[in-house]
Design an enzyme around this catalytic site. Sequence first.
Site, PDB file in Angstrom:
ATOM      1  N   HIS A 270      41.165  43.256  42.006  1.00 10.41           N
ATOM      2  CA  HIS A 270      41.417  41.860  42.384  1.00 10.41           C
ATOM      3  C   HIS A 270      42.188  41.190  41.265  1.00 10.41           C
ATOM      4  O   HIS A 270      41.984  41.504  40.090  1.00 10.41           O
ATOM      5  CB  HIS A 270      40.100  41.106  42.611  1.00 10.41           C
ATOM      6  CG  HIS A 270      40.283  39.858  43.428  1.00 10.41           C
ATOM      7  ND1 HIS A 270      40.692  38.670  42.880  1.00 10.41           N
ATOM      8  CD2 HIS A 270      40.135  39.651  44.745  1.00 10.41           C
ATOM      9  CE1 HIS A 270      40.783  37.762  43.836  1.00 10.41           C
ATOM     10  NE2 HIS A 270      40.455  38.313  44.982  1.00 10.41           N
ATOM     11  N   ASP A 321      37.063  43.019  50.846  1.00  8.04           N
ATOM     12  CA  ASP A 321      37.480  43.861  51.972  1.00  8.04           C
ATOM     13  C   ASP A 321      36.729  45.174  52.075  1.00  8.04           C
ATOM     14  O   ASP A 321      36.824  45.863  53.091  1.00  8.04           O
ATOM     15  CB  ASP A 321      38.994  44.134  51.872  1.00  8.04           C
ATOM     16  CG  ASP A 321      39.779  42.870  52.188  1.00  8.04           C
ATOM     17  OD1 ASP A 321      40.566  42.426  51.342  1.00  8.04           O
ATOM     18  OD2 ASP A 321      39.541  42.296  53.276  1.00  8.04           O
TER      19      ASP A 321
HETATM   20  C1  SDX Z   1      42.170  39.834  49.058  1.00 12.31           C
HETATM   21  O1  SDX Z   1      43.805  36.575  45.837  1.00 12.31           O
HETATM   22  C2  SDX Z   1      42.769  36.481  46.571  1.00 12.31           C
HETATM   23  O2  SDX Z   1      41.888  35.690  46.339  1.00 12.31           O
HETATM   24  C3  SDX Z   1      42.745  37.412  47.754  1.00 12.31           C
HETATM   25  C4  SDX Z   1      41.432  37.504  48.499  1.00 12.31           C
HETATM   26  C5  SDX Z   1      41.138  36.226  49.276  1.00 12.31           C
HETATM   27  O3  SDX Z   1      39.954  35.982  49.575  1.00 12.31           O
HETATM   28  O4  SDX Z   1      42.110  35.556  49.691  1.00 12.31           O
HETATM   29  O5  SDX Z   1      40.374  37.751  47.597  1.00 12.31           O
HETATM   30  C6  SDX Z   1      41.479  38.612  49.547  1.00 12.31           C
HETATM   31  O6  SDX Z   1      43.358  39.950  49.217  1.00 12.31           O
HETATM   32  C7  SDX Z   1      41.371  40.869  48.313  1.00 12.31           C
HETATM   33  C8  SDX Z   1      42.272  42.051  47.824  1.00 12.31           C
HETATM   34  C9  SDX Z   1      42.487  43.021  48.992  1.00 12.31           C
HETATM   35  N1  SDX Z   1      43.497  44.045  48.583  1.00 12.31           N
HETATM   36  C10 SDX Z   1      43.141  45.296  48.335  1.00 12.31           C
HETATM   37  O7  SDX Z   1      41.979  45.716  48.348  1.00 12.31           O
HETATM   38  C11 SDX Z   1      44.328  46.202  48.026  1.00 12.31           C
HETATM   39  C12 SDX Z   1      43.996  47.136  46.861  1.00 12.31           C
HETATM   40  N2  SDX Z   1      43.944  46.345  45.608  1.00 12.31           N
HETATM   41  C13 SDX Z   1      45.108  46.167  44.887  1.00 12.31           C
HETATM   42  O8  SDX Z   1      46.307  46.677  45.270  1.00 12.31           O
HETATM   43  C14 SDX Z   1      45.058  45.231  43.712  1.00 12.31           C
HETATM   44  O9  SDX Z   1      43.846  45.355  43.097  1.00 12.31           O
HETATM   45  C15 SDX Z   1      45.365  43.786  44.017  1.00 12.31           C
HETATM   46  C16 SDX Z   1      46.660  43.664  44.729  1.00 12.31           C
HETATM   47  C17 SDX Z   1      44.269  43.190  44.820  1.00 12.31           C
HETATM   48  C18 SDX Z   1      45.450  43.028  42.697  1.00 12.31           C
HETATM   49  O10 SDX Z   1      46.417  43.650  41.995  1.00 12.31           O
HETATM   50  P1  SDX Z   1      47.042  43.079  40.638  1.00 12.31           P
HETATM   51  O11 SDX Z   1      46.249  41.955  40.096  1.00 12.31           O
HETATM   52  O12 SDX Z   1      48.502  42.863  40.852  1.00 12.31           O
HETATM   53  O13 SDX Z   1      46.795  44.287  39.662  1.00 12.31           O
HETATM   54  P2  SDX Z   1      47.776  45.511  39.483  1.00 12.31           P
HETATM   55  O14 SDX Z   1      48.349  45.930  40.810  1.00 12.31           O
HETATM   56  O15 SDX Z   1      48.727  45.173  38.383  1.00 12.31           O
HETATM   57  O16 SDX Z   1      46.778  46.691  39.012  1.00 12.31           O
HETATM   58  C19 SDX Z   1      46.275  46.717  37.669  1.00 12.31           C
HETATM   59  C20 SDX Z   1      45.867  48.172  37.423  1.00 12.31           C
HETATM   60  C21 SDX Z   1      46.966  49.156  37.783  1.00 12.31           C
HETATM   61  O17 SDX Z   1      46.752  50.321  36.990  1.00 12.31           O
HETATM   62  P3  SDX Z   1      47.906  50.725  35.922  1.00 12.31           P
HETATM   63  O18 SDX Z   1      49.159  50.943  36.784  1.00 12.31           O
HETATM   64  O19 SDX Z   1      48.035  49.523  35.008  1.00 12.31           O
HETATM   65  O20 SDX Z   1      47.376  51.983  35.307  1.00 12.31           O
HETATM   66  O21 SDX Z   1      44.750  48.527  38.257  1.00 12.31           O
HETATM   67  C22 SDX Z   1      45.172  49.556  39.179  1.00 12.31           C
HETATM   68  C23 SDX Z   1      46.681  49.558  39.203  1.00 12.31           C
HETATM   69  O22 SDX Z   1      47.147  50.846  39.515  1.00 12.31           O
HETATM   70  N3  SDX Z   1      44.633  49.174  40.492  1.00 12.31           N
HETATM   71  C24 SDX Z   1      44.267  50.061  41.419  1.00 12.31           C
HETATM   72  C25 SDX Z   1      43.796  49.273  42.479  1.00 12.31           C
HETATM   73  N4  SDX Z   1      43.880  47.966  42.173  1.00 12.31           N
HETATM   74  C26 SDX Z   1      44.410  47.915  40.916  1.00 12.31           C
HETATM   75  N5  SDX Z   1      44.299  51.416  41.448  1.00 12.31           N
HETATM   76  C27 SDX Z   1      43.834  51.996  42.576  1.00 12.31           C
HETATM   77  N6  SDX Z   1      43.352  51.308  43.638  1.00 12.31           N
HETATM   78  C28 SDX Z   1      43.329  49.958  43.623  1.00 12.31           C
HETATM   79  N7  SDX Z   1      42.826  49.297  44.680  1.00 12.31           N
END
Ligand code: SDX
Length: 384
Positions: A270, A321
Site C-alpha cells: 500500500h 483487497d
Molecule cells: C487500494 O490509495 C488507496 O488508499 C487505495 C485503497 C483505497 O481504499 O482507495 O486503499 C484501495 O487500491 C488498495 C491497493 C490494491 N492494489 C493492490 O493490491 C495491487 C498490488 N499492490 C501494489 O502494486 C502496490 O503495493 C501499490 C500499487 C498498492 C502501492 O505501490 P507503491 O506505493 O507505488 O509501491 P511500489 O510499487 O513502489 O513498491 C515498493 C516495493 C517494490 O519493490 P522494489 O521494486 O523496490 O524491490 O514493494 C514491492 C515493489 O516491487 N511491492 C510488491 C507489491 N507491492 C509492492 N511486490 C509484490 N507484490 C506486491 N503487491
Amino acid sequence: MAATQTPKRPASTTPKGGLEGIVAGRSALCDIDGRTGRLLYAGYDIVDLAKDSSFEETCWLLWHGELPSKEELQGLRAELGANLDPRASVWDIAADAPDSADRMDLLRTQVSLLGMSDPDVAENSDDANRAKATRLVAQTPALIATSERISAGFAPADVDPEQSIAWNFLHLLHGEAPEPADVRAFDVCLILHAEHGMNASTFAARVTAATLSDMHSAVVSAIGTLKGPLHGGANERVMELLRDLPDVAGTRQHVEAMLAAKQRIMGFGHRVYRTEDPRATILREYSRELGERHGEKKWYELTVAVEKAVHETKGLYPNVDLYSGSVYTSLGIPQRLFTPIFAMSRMAGWTANVMEQHRDNRLIRPDSEYVGPAPRDYVPTEAR
Ligand code: SDX
C-alpha cells in the site's frame, strides 16, 4: 533568454513519481495513520463504525461531518428507499452490453447515462450535490445487481424501500431474502470501503470536480480509475490467484515463484500503510466466519496461506483487497462484481469529496518537470 536555452522548470518534487508524499489538498473526511494502521472517517475509527454503525450512517457522516440523529437517519433511509430504482433506460444498456464487457465499463456507462437525465446535473450547490449523492448511492446497487441478473437471463428482482442498501443488493442479486448475518457482513464491507483519503479514484473525482464539472462526471472519472488492478481491480485478481492455487500445502511454492519472477501479488502492499491495513484485519475475521457458516473454509484458508507466504518472503502486509474476495465469494457474489461493489461503497466517499471540493474550490493543475528536447527550428518536410 537565448533560443537554445531550455526553460527552467521546478526540479521534480516527487523522487519516486506517482505524487508519492505530495499533499494534494485538504479534507475533513478521512485521516489515515499509515504507521500505526489506523483509519478514521471524520474522527470516528472504522473499527468502531464496523462494530456499531451502518453504511447508511456512514454516508450521512461523510456528507454532513456528524453522525445522524435517529430522525435524520430515518429520513435518509426513506430518501434512499425512494430512489433505489434507476430509470428504465439503464437496463437497455445492460441488455445490449456483451457478456464479455467488464462490469466496471458497464457501471461507468450507466452512471454516465444517469447523469444526462439527472434533474440537478447542472447544479453544484450543496443541496443539489447532496440530492445527487443520495440518488447515486441508492441506485448503484441495482445498476450492479440487476444488470447481472439481466445478463444471466433472469427477471429483475424487486427493491424493498424498507430495507437497507446491503439487504437490497443481496436481494437484487440472488432474487431471495438474504440471511441477516450475510446482510450484516456485507454492510460492514460497505462501511470499510466507503472512504480512504486521497486515493487515486478520489483524486480523479476531485480533479474533475475542481474544473466545476458536475458530480456524475466526477464519479465517471473515479469509476474508470478504480477499475485499474493497482487500485480497486486488485480484489478480482486476488480471487484469480486463489483459484490458481493447487491447495494450502502448495501455496508457498506458488507464491515464492511469483515473487521470484518479480510478479505483483494483488491484495498486498500500500502507498500509505506501513503495517497491516486495518480493513484487512476486520475482513479476515468475516472471511473466516462466513467460510465456516457457509461450509466452505477453503477460500479463507488459502488466503491465510498466501498472506503468510508473502509476508514471510517479502515482508508485505495485506491491504483491503486481500480478504474481500473470499468474503464476497462466500456471499455468492460473482467475481466480476467485486470491483463494482468497491465502487458502490466508495460512491459515498467520492460524492462527499466532490461536495467538499465544490464548497472550497480552486482548479487542480500541478506542474510537470520538462525533460523533452531543447527549443529547435522547424524543418520543412522536403528537408527531413
Ligand atoms: C487500494 O490509495 C488507496 O488508499 C487505495 C485503497 C483505497 O481504499 O482507495 O486503499 C484501495 O487500491 C488498495 C491497493 C490494491 N492494489 C493492490 O493490491 C495491487 C498490488 N499492490 C501494489 O502494486 C502496490 O503495493 C501499490 C500499487 C498498492 C502501492 O505501490 P507503491 O506505493 O507505488 O509501491 P511500489 O510499487 O513502489 O513498491 C515498493 C516495493 C517494490 O519493490 P522494489 O521494486 O523496490 O524491490 O514493494 C514491492 C515493489 O516491487 N511491492 C510488491 C507489491 N507491492 C509492492 N511486490 C509484490 N507484490 C506486491 N503487491
